[in-house]
Write an enzyme that holds these catalytic residues in place. Sequence first.
Site: not given
Length: 292
Positions: A41-42, A47, A71, A165
Amino acid sequence: MFAVNFNNTAMHIFYGKVALIAYLKTIKTTNSTIGFVPTMGALHQGHLALMQRSLKENDDTVVSIFVNPTQFNNPEDLEKYPRTLEEDVKKMRGLSDKIILYAPSVEDIYEGHTVSEAFDFDGLENQMEGKFRPGHFNGVGTIVKRLFEIVTPTNAYFGEKDFQQLQIVKKMVEKNHLPVNVVGCPIFREDNQLAMSSRNERLTTEERKEAAIIFKVLTEAKEIFHKGTPEETIQFVENSFKDNERFELEYFVIADESTLLPIEHKNKDKNYRAFIAVFVNSIRLIDTISLN
């Protein structure tokens, strides 16, 4: 599930995995593809760029918004992580009303057992973020694996800002034989070249402006790396932050892109990448740049 209406159009929002799975079964065909963008989110333009690519390359696109507790090794960081679901929905709706949103609760994901699975990422998890955030990548592996099992995407999109990641998700998919194509996408940057991040929302206007130093140092480090040695490059970066009162360097690492192992000497046949983590007050910012 419910549908949020803006300007007489609607997007589907699911809070529970059972309803989402049932809905996806109704729209899935033998040849159709599902794109997936997992987020916490945010939402920012980075994104939205991942979503745009998914919309372009797939028949259907699912976006998840879930702040994953397993995490976070710092409880304060978890507590302060921005949660802006209503604004996020507006941004997605501005992009497309065809996005399917999954915004689960912790209970829906973890079913009363909010703990990580233990993963072996062939050592990728022991470098950079793994050194400074114990258990972080077990949490990442756990949530991404569960989301993949729920959404069953054809393609999943991740930004290269979190390059470690990205490599770890690819390794998890490989070792668990998951039928998902993991797609790495370029870093989106603000006007001053600060890597876009949800954490940027916690910066003051002045901090956000001065945080341009991070990418500036990275680009200068790249030039030094080409002309000199890894050691000289590291020394330059450390000196750049040594007397800076606002920014505290947590780490700067030059690593092999495939193994993520730090290097001591250059090899023209290898691909290298620089990784950096910097604190601005208690706000932690990361960035990365290819050195080839």
